[in-house]
Design an enzyme around this catalytic site. Sequence first.
Site, PDB file in Angstrom:
ATOM      1  N   GLU A  55       0.703  -1.263   0.202  1.00 36.35           N
ATOM      2  CA  GLU A  55       0.034  -0.008   0.055  1.00 36.35           C
ATOM      3  C   GLU A  55       0.877   1.134   0.003  1.00 36.35           C
ATOM      4  O   GLU A  55       1.806   1.307   0.721  1.00 36.35           O
ATOM      5  CB  GLU A  55      -0.821   0.019   1.260  1.00 36.35           C
ATOM      6  CG  GLU A  55      -1.635   1.271   1.463  1.00 36.35           C
ATOM      7  CD  GLU A  55      -2.598   1.801   0.412  1.00 36.35           C
ATOM      8  OE1 GLU A  55      -3.137   0.890  -0.246  1.00 36.35           O
ATOM      9  OE2 GLU A  55      -2.296   3.156   0.138  1.00 36.35           O
ATOM     10  N   SER A 104     -18.734   2.752  -6.540  1.00 33.69           N
ATOM     11  CA  SER A 104     -19.193   3.005  -4.890  1.00 33.69           C
ATOM     12  C   SER A 104     -19.803   1.415  -4.566  1.00 33.69           C
ATOM     13  O   SER A 104     -19.740   1.232  -3.285  1.00 33.69           O
ATOM     14  CB  SER A 104     -20.237   3.834  -5.057  1.00 33.69           C
ATOM     15  OG  SER A 104     -21.343   3.569  -5.768  1.00 33.69           O
ATOM     16  N   THR A 152     -10.201   5.927  -1.412  1.00 37.91           N
ATOM     17  CA  THR A 152     -11.729   5.684  -1.862  1.00 37.91           C
ATOM     18  C   THR A 152     -12.469   4.859  -0.866  1.00 37.91           C
ATOM     19  O   THR A 152     -13.480   5.456  -0.497  1.00 37.91           O
ATOM     20  CB  THR A 152     -11.692   5.118  -3.124  1.00 37.91           C
ATOM     21  OG1 THR A 152     -11.161   6.055  -4.253  1.00 37.91           O
ATOM     22  CG2 THR A 152     -13.315   5.121  -3.528  1.00 37.91           C
ATOM     23  N   ILE A 190     -22.827   2.456   2.218  1.00 36.63           N
ATOM     24  CA  ILE A 190     -24.061   1.527   2.239  1.00 36.63           C
ATOM     25  C   ILE A 190     -23.900   0.060   1.865  1.00 36.63           C
ATOM     26  O   ILE A 190     -23.187  -0.185   0.909  1.00 36.63           O
ATOM     27  CB  ILE A 190     -25.021   2.325   1.227  1.00 36.63           C
ATOM     28  CG1 ILE A 190     -25.518   3.502   1.690  1.00 36.63           C
ATOM     29  CG2 ILE A 190     -26.477   1.482   0.842  1.00 36.63           C
ATOM     30  CD1 ILE A 190     -26.774   4.510   0.817  1.00 36.63           C
ATOM     31  N   LYS A 245     -26.933   8.544 -10.223  1.00 39.83           N
ATOM     32  CA  LYS A 245     -27.804   8.255  -8.860  1.00 39.83           C
ATOM     33  C   LYS A 245     -28.414   9.282  -7.870  1.00 39.83           C
ATOM     34  O   LYS A 245     -29.341   9.112  -7.107  1.00 39.83           O
ATOM     35  CB  LYS A 245     -26.970   7.052  -8.197  1.00 39.83           C
ATOM     36  CG  LYS A 245     -26.802   5.877  -8.905  1.00 39.83           C
ATOM     37  CD  LYS A 245     -26.012   4.854  -7.850  1.00 39.83           C
ATOM     38  CE  LYS A 245     -25.809   3.620  -8.504  1.00 39.83           C
ATOM     39  NZ  LYS A 245     -25.127   2.498  -7.643  1.00 39.83           N
ATOM     40  N   VAL A 252       4.186   1.702  -5.628  1.00 36.38           N
ATOM     41  CA  VAL A 252       4.914   0.773  -6.336  1.00 36.38           C
ATOM     42  C   VAL A 252       5.022   1.909  -7.672  1.00 36.38           C
ATOM     43  O   VAL A 252       4.111   2.472  -8.075  1.00 36.38           O
ATOM     44  CB  VAL A 252       4.070  -0.345  -6.773  1.00 36.38           C
ATOM     45  CG1 VAL A 252       4.817  -1.062  -8.136  1.00 36.38           C
ATOM     46  CG2 VAL A 252       3.961  -1.068  -5.619  1.00 36.38           C
ATOM     47  N   CYS A 277     -17.898  13.969  22.621  1.00 39.50           N
ATOM     48  CA  CYS A 277     -19.119  13.998  21.625  1.00 39.50           C
ATOM     49  C   CYS A 277     -19.347  12.828  20.960  1.00 39.50           C
ATOM     50  O   CYS A 277     -20.487  11.902  20.643  1.00 39.50           O
ATOM     51  CB  CYS A 277     -18.848  14.749  20.384  1.00 39.50           C
ATOM     52  SG  CYS A 277     -18.194  16.347  20.856  1.00 39.50           S
ATOM     53  N   ARG A 292     -14.452   8.512  -6.558  1.00 38.68           N
ATOM     54  CA  ARG A 292     -14.754   7.217  -7.048  1.00 38.68           C
ATOM     55  C   ARG A 292     -13.969   6.843  -8.329  1.00 38.68           C
ATOM     56  O   ARG A 292     -13.508   7.556  -9.184  1.00 38.68           O
ATOM     57  CB  ARG A 292     -16.244   7.060  -7.427  1.00 38.68           C
ATOM     58  CG  ARG A 292     -17.297   6.977  -6.476  1.00 38.68           C
ATOM     59  CD  ARG A 292     -17.733   8.328  -6.402  1.00 38.68           C
ATOM     60  NE  ARG A 292     -19.196   8.529  -6.683  1.00 38.68           N
ATOM     61  CZ  ARG A 292     -19.937   9.721  -6.990  1.00 38.68           C
ATOM     62  NH1 ARG A 292     -19.162  10.847  -6.333  1.00 38.68           N
ATOM     63  NH2 ARG A 292     -20.934  10.085  -7.345  1.00 38.68           N
ATOM     64  N   HIS A 334     -25.315  -2.395  -0.369  1.00 38.58           N
ATOM     65  CA  HIS A 334     -26.336  -2.449  -1.214  1.00 38.58           C
ATOM     66  C   HIS A 334     -27.042  -3.990  -1.399  1.00 38.58           C
ATOM     67  O   HIS A 334     -26.234  -4.880  -1.307  1.00 38.58           O
ATOM     68  CB  HIS A 334     -25.649  -2.083  -2.711  1.00 38.58           C
ATOM     69  CG  HIS A 334     -25.149  -0.582  -2.485  1.00 38.58           C
ATOM     70  ND1 HIS A 334     -25.955   0.242  -2.798  1.00 38.58           N
ATOM     71  CD2 HIS A 334     -24.089  -0.014  -2.513  1.00 38.58           C
ATOM     72  CE1 HIS A 334     -25.277   1.480  -2.846  1.00 38.58           C
ATOM     73  NE2 HIS A 334     -24.028   1.152  -2.413  1.00 38.58           N
TER      74      HIS A 334
END
Lengths: 489, 438
Positions: A43, A350, A52, A59, A263, A184, A415, A324, A61
């Site tokens: 990474e 997404s 991302t 969500i 969307k 990389v 909080c 995205r 989906h």
Amino acid sequence: MTVTVSGPLPDEVYDVAVVGAGVVGAAIARELARYPLRTALVEASGDVGDGTSKANTAILHTGFDAVPGSLEARLVREGRDRLAVYAEECGIPVEPIGALLVAWDDEQLATLPALARKAARNGYRRTRTVCADELRRREPHLGPGAVGALEVPDESVICPWTTTLAYATQAVRAGVDLHLNCRVDGVSEGSRRSPHRLSTGRGPLRTRWLVNAAGLYADEFDRLLGHTDFSVTPRRGQLMVFDKLARGLLTHILLPVPTALGKGVLVSPTVYGNVMLGPTAEDLDDKRATGSTAEGLAFLTEKGRRIMPDLLEEEVTAVYAGLRAATEHDDYMIRSHPGQRYVTVGGIRSTGLTASMAIAAYVVDLLSEAGAEPGTAADLVPVTMPNLGEAFPRPYERAELIAADPAYGAIVCHCERVTRGEIRDALAADIPPSSVEGLRRRTRALGGRCQGFYCGAAVRALFDAPSHGAPSYGAPAADSSSHGSEAAR
Amino acid sequence: MNSEQPPAATGRAPGRRERAVDVLVVGAGPAGLALASRLAATGSVGVEVVDREDEPGGVPRHCFHSGFGLREAGRPMTGPAYALHWADAAVHAGATLRTGVTVTGWSDAAVPAAAPLRVDVTSPAGTERITARAVVLATGARERPRAARLVPGTRPGGVFTTGDLQRTVHVHRRPVGRRAVVVGAESVSYSAVRTLREAGVEVVAMVTELPYHQAAPVTALDARLRHGVPLLVGARVGELLGRGRLSGVALRHRDGRSTTVACDTVVFTGDWIPDHELARRGGVTLDRATRGPAVDGSFRTDRAGVFAVGSLLHAVEPAGTAAREGLLAAGPVLRHLTDGTGPAVRVPVEVDAPLLWIAPNRIDPADPCVATGGFTLRTESRLGPWSSLVVSRGGRVLHRQRLLRSAVPNRTVRLSAAWTANVGAGADGEPVRISVER
């Protein structure tokens, strides 16, 4: 258990190297960990899920609105079932609250039956049309003008941070080497006998098989191996997160009826007890453009005011933007190149969070078909992740836990009610955070309405405590967040 | 510190401990501590103050400048000394003071307004359910952070509020940055400048959207002339720049110009919001304008037995004002312990533009006295010295008060309470209106 963040890489030949430790790369590494293989997860950033994967709409989906027959539709459907089971096993927060696709005019209302039919073609048959009266009864804070909705009862919200971290943790515990801060920048392709040689910022890494899960950079990586199947156009999504006190305003994910333009903007609860408004959809050139803009926020504010005027009365706790990995194609771009012992996992949009486990299984199948001979799969030792979800007991609420360890009763971030015990645990975890932003994604500390007015200094001090060996940011020019951390909540 | 750990849990099963107190004060800032000291001094009621922080004292604890306590002690004190002063007063009077104890919610969430008053708390000693005959909310206020102000751009490090900055510098003694921009030009903004200067940070500019600063002239002159901090008026931060660390702020000027100021630190000051979570979760009605609990002149909310004092009501006034309210609230709290009733009728007090809010903001016609002695207001634009505040109800003018000097945004405007006895009942919830006659 090997996680490295600096220095030269091990002088060994890996069987498989997965490039990119986002949710997809981590899922692939986890799947590979079931086999007797030497696997590396590589990474560029200092943390997993730092691109991302950390900045999406969170969500889980059903895949009801996918393109029927596409690879994406299949993997989303399979991935959803797998991830739902996995989340239950690991303690990843998921709330199956259901979605309502809200129609705001008769034209939109007229498209709902077609959407229901499309869902059925995707194997999802539990949609139901909801009339205006019922919609108003179930979501009384909706703005004026909603004329009906399509209910998708199995859409869920999930914690994306815990999901990536669970995959990576389980992979690492099962023997995968995770190399962070390891960008990389070149590949010398191996021959039939010799392995690939990746040149990285931390020296060479050799591997027999190669998986490209580089997200926004998957196209550039592909070109290093001579492929031009697709190009990634970063599509920015700006989102606004509202305070927990807004959570009572809605009970479902409120989706717009999709149009030719995309969307659209949704309003959704989060598993952390907030409400999210967004995203925008802006095609950009710059893969680092994770800043929010005045225009984007004005657009969201205007949309939000129409969907749910009361929401705009609440405090905003965070604004962020994610990119995205959109391509010129309508589907995921998963390509096997057996001759090169190479698999590309590109164009994962997404839905990638939902599909991640199915993508991983599919990629391992592709590797097998290409001749990788991974061996016999074994079951992995289950992991249990700390709960960040508001619908499940948090440590500060658990008398028995505090009795056993008073650190779980010492609330540091007021909080979000994050305790000293949770921060200590995150700092000592198998994959520790590389920045305060990473700590926030593991504990929620600093993620709340005051954004550090009360606890910022204390949380940063805990992060920097010498005991956990993290890099100090004492010098004025250094800072509390890692490179590229702009999109984190 | 003068905090007291609760008695050990009884019984062997680790579970939620049930306790009862007469008065539970939530928040050990100047308002909560002053109230506790006066209540406990009567010797007739048990008072417990809880605070989620590890040390009592509230915000003054990290305000290291002088100027606190002139009224109470007759000598100038620093913030931390002032915090100690009230903590000592409360403990010496006999109040129980517990820190590191967070009230996490009301135990009867399903029926938030139901009696009796019971809250759940968490501390390293465990979880408890505390039943109280009166609960006083003194939870204070905080500055709106960058996100709440919808300032776009990247998300770099080096972005603070004054509270975060002061704790970083004064409590944790940690470095901040080299070049800072301070957003705001009110009293707290100048406190931020001072803290930055003490931390060795150069303040390259202060920025306010208004055409003038809103602090004491001597403070503003001192920053500008003696310390060379430029004040940019009619400008706002349009965008934050930089990756990893802040590299600059883009300013949008009123005349349409845009400029960029290079800096590695930005402090968002002022723009206060009451910490009203507990009030809202307890079903207490808020005032739309202050965003704090709607209270009458006796600090009573619309939930019987629940009171509110301090910055929670008017974000934000000096610590001395909060402490004075704490002292004044003792009478109404004691009265409630005796007669146990809440206000029956509450007449709203509302303001017209350019006034922003007023506190207290309800009148109980049966109890028109205003324990605070007067009302606190804010205006969003400057009011000249010959302006008048006009109090009316249903077209009938109840009171007219000439301002003796001009009023500016972010500073206190006071209105006498002389008219409250004339409000009368009836008129079906017709609000009292406060307007400006220029």
